[in-house]
Write a protein that holds these residues in place. Structure first.
Motif, PDB file in Angstrom:
ATOM      1  N   ASN A 185       0.841  -1.198   0.000  1.00  0.00           N
ATOM      2  CA  ASN A 185       0.000   0.000   0.000  1.00  0.00           C
ATOM      3  C   ASN A 185       0.876   1.248   0.000  1.00  0.00           C
ATOM      4  N   THR A 186       1.092   1.804  -1.158  1.00  0.00           N
ATOM      5  CA  THR A 186       1.894   3.017  -1.276  1.00  0.00           C
ATOM      6  C   THR A 186       1.059   4.102  -1.934  1.00  0.00           C
ATOM      7  N   SER A 187       1.492   5.331  -1.788  1.00  0.00           N
ATOM      8  CA  SER A 187       0.724   6.438  -2.354  1.00  0.00           C
ATOM      9  C   SER A 187       0.925   6.519  -3.867  1.00  0.00           C
ATOM     10  N   VAL A 188      -0.011   7.137  -4.522  1.00  0.00           N
ATOM     11  CA  VAL A 188       0.072   7.321  -5.966  1.00  0.00           C
ATOM     12  C   VAL A 188       1.289   8.173  -6.307  1.00  0.00           C
ATOM     13  N   ASN A 189       1.554   9.212  -5.498  1.00  0.00           N
ATOM     14  CA  ASN A 189       2.727  10.059  -5.753  1.00  0.00           C
ATOM     15  C   ASN A 189       4.016   9.236  -5.733  1.00  0.00           C
ATOM     16  N   TYR A 190       4.134   8.336  -4.784  1.00  0.00           N
ATOM     17  CA  TYR A 190       5.319   7.484  -4.716  1.00  0.00           C
ATOM     18  C   TYR A 190       5.427   6.619  -5.971  1.00  0.00           C
ATOM     19  N   LEU A 191       4.306   6.026  -6.377  1.00  0.00           N
ATOM     20  CA  LEU A 191       4.301   5.180  -7.573  1.00  0.00           C
ATOM     21  C   LEU A 191       4.701   5.963  -8.813  1.00  0.00           C
ATOM     22  N   LEU A 192       4.179   7.184  -8.944  1.00  0.00           N
ATOM     23  CA  LEU A 192       4.507   8.009 -10.107  1.00  0.00           C
ATOM     24  C   LEU A 192       5.991   8.357 -10.146  1.00  0.00           C
ATOM     25  N   LYS A 193       6.598   8.525  -8.993  1.00  0.00           N
ATOM     26  CA  LYS A 193       8.020   8.861  -8.941  1.00  0.00           C
ATOM     27  C   LYS A 193       8.902   7.679  -9.333  1.00  0.00           C
ATOM     28  N   GLN A 194       8.356   6.479  -9.335  1.00  0.00           N
ATOM     29  CA  GLN A 194       9.128   5.296  -9.703  1.00  0.00           C
ATOM     30  C   GLN A 194       9.289   5.164 -11.216  1.00  0.00           C
ATOM     31  N   ILE A 195       8.489   5.891 -11.979  1.00  0.00           N
ATOM     32  CA  ILE A 195       8.560   5.847 -13.440  1.00  0.00           C
ATOM     33  C   ILE A 195       9.233   7.127 -13.912  1.00  0.00           C
ATOM     34  N   ASN A 196      10.305   6.974 -14.720  1.00  0.00           N
ATOM     35  CA  ASN A 196      11.033   8.150 -15.187  1.00  0.00           C
ATOM     36  C   ASN A 196      10.755   8.430 -16.667  1.00  0.00           C
ATOM     37  N   ILE A 197      11.317   9.510 -17.164  1.00  0.00           N
ATOM     38  CA  ILE A 197      11.088   9.930 -18.553  1.00  0.00           C
ATOM     39  C   ILE A 197      11.540   8.852 -19.534  1.00  0.00           C
ATOM     40  N   LYS A 198      12.654   8.223 -19.249  1.00  0.00           N
ATOM     41  CA  LYS A 198      13.150   7.160 -20.131  1.00  0.00           C
ATOM     42  C   LYS A 198      12.122   6.042 -20.252  1.00  0.00           C
ATOM     43  N   ASP A 199      11.528   5.642 -19.121  1.00  0.00           N
ATOM     44  CA  ASP A 199      10.492   4.605 -19.147  1.00  0.00           C
ATOM     45  C   ASP A 199       9.318   5.036 -20.023  1.00  0.00           C
ATOM     46  N   VAL A 200       8.912   6.286 -19.870  1.00  0.00           N
ATOM     47  CA  VAL A 200       7.770   6.806 -20.631  1.00  0.00           C
ATOM     48  C   VAL A 200       8.081   6.817 -22.124  1.00  0.00           C
ATOM     49  N   VAL A 201       9.290   7.246 -22.489  1.00  0.00           N
ATOM     50  CA  VAL A 201       9.675   7.266 -23.903  1.00  0.00           C
ATOM     51  C   VAL A 201       9.638   5.861 -24.483  1.00  0.00           C
ATOM     52  N   TYR A 202      10.137   4.885 -23.734  1.00  0.00           N
ATOM     53  CA  TYR A 202      10.093   3.500 -24.205  1.00  0.00           C
ATOM     54  C   TYR A 202       8.651   3.000 -24.337  1.00  0.00           C
ATOM     55  N   MET A 203       7.793   3.368 -23.407  1.00  0.00           N
ATOM     56  CA  MET A 203       6.383   2.950 -23.485  1.00  0.00           C
ATOM     57  C   MET A 203       5.713   3.544 -24.726  1.00  0.00           C
ATOM     58  N   ILE A 204       6.015   4.806 -25.021  1.00  0.00           N
ATOM     59  CA  ILE A 204       5.434   5.441 -26.210  1.00  0.00           C
ATOM     60  C   ILE A 204       5.964   4.763 -27.475  1.00  0.00           C
ATOM     61  N   ASP A 205       7.257   4.456 -27.488  1.00  0.00           N
ATOM     62  CA  ASP A 205       7.850   3.769 -28.642  1.00  0.00           C
ATOM     63  C   ASP A 205       7.197   2.406 -28.855  1.00  0.00           C
ATOM     64  N   GLU A 206       7.028   1.650 -27.780  1.00  0.00           N
ATOM     65  CA  GLU A 206       6.373   0.345 -27.884  1.00  0.00           C
ATOM     66  C   GLU A 206       4.930   0.494 -28.358  1.00  0.00           C
ATOM     67  N   SER A 207       4.245   1.497 -27.864  1.00  0.00           N
ATOM     68  CA  SER A 207       2.859   1.732 -28.255  1.00  0.00           C
ATOM     69  C   SER A 207       2.774   2.030 -29.747  1.00  0.00           C
ATOM     70  N   TRP A 208       3.703   2.832 -30.247  1.00  0.00           N
ATOM     71  CA  TRP A 208       3.738   3.159 -31.680  1.00  0.00           C
ATOM     72  C   TRP A 208       4.053   1.906 -32.492  1.00  0.00           C
ATOM     73  N   SER A 209       5.022   1.127 -32.031  1.00  0.00           N
ATOM     74  CA  SER A 209       5.438  -0.078 -32.756  1.00  0.00           C
ATOM     75  C   SER A 209       4.336  -1.130 -32.817  1.00  0.00           C
ATOM     76  N   GLU A 210       3.455  -1.140 -31.845  1.00  0.00           N
ATOM     77  CA  GLU A 210       2.375  -2.132 -31.797  1.00  0.00           C
ATOM     78  C   GLU A 210       1.202  -1.799 -32.711  1.00  0.00           C
ATOM     79  N   LEU A 211       1.173  -0.589 -33.257  1.00  0.00           N
ATOM     80  CA  LEU A 211       0.046  -0.233 -34.127  1.00  0.00           C
ATOM     81  C   LEU A 211       0.019  -1.148 -35.338  1.00  0.00           C
TER      82      LEU A 211
END
Length: 100
Positions: A67-93
């Motif tokens: 049981n952790t706060s949403v703010n803590y969870l959001l801090k665990q994901i960085n910009i690099k992770d987000v860029v990779y997620m967007i790249d994967e999302s684009w590649s899956e189209l």
């Protein structure tokens, strides 16, 4: 007039008065017209966003081992992770989405 600048009604655009220039005339499209004439707005962007949101929420849920706060969870994901997620999302189209 030497040029015509056609813009959609995004709130980030400057006003028509700000864009007035002796050589350039700015014209704004009516609301909801851009999606009809811009191919990227015809479902493809929404498909990428949907895939990205699913990846983002999955990553958040994987971090939630206790049981952790949403703010803590959001801090665990960085910009690099987000860029990779967007790249994967684009590649899956599927190609059919791009063709349409």
């Amino acid at each position: 007039m030497k040029a015509l600048l056609v813009l959609d009604n995004a709130p980030s655009h400057p006003s028509e008065e700000e864009l007035k220039d002796g050589n350039i005339q700015a014209v704004f499209l009516s609301l909801n017209v851009a999606a009809l004439i811009q191919p990227m707005d015809q479902g493809m962007i929404e498909s990428v966003k949907r895939r990205y949101r699913r990846k983002f929420l999955t990553a958040l849920s994987e971090e939630d081992d206790k049981n952790t706060s949403v703010n803590y969870l959001l801090k665990q994901i960085n910009i690099k992770d987000v860029v990779y997620m967007i790249d994967e999302s684009w590649s899956e189209l599927p190609e059919s989405t791009l063709v349409k």
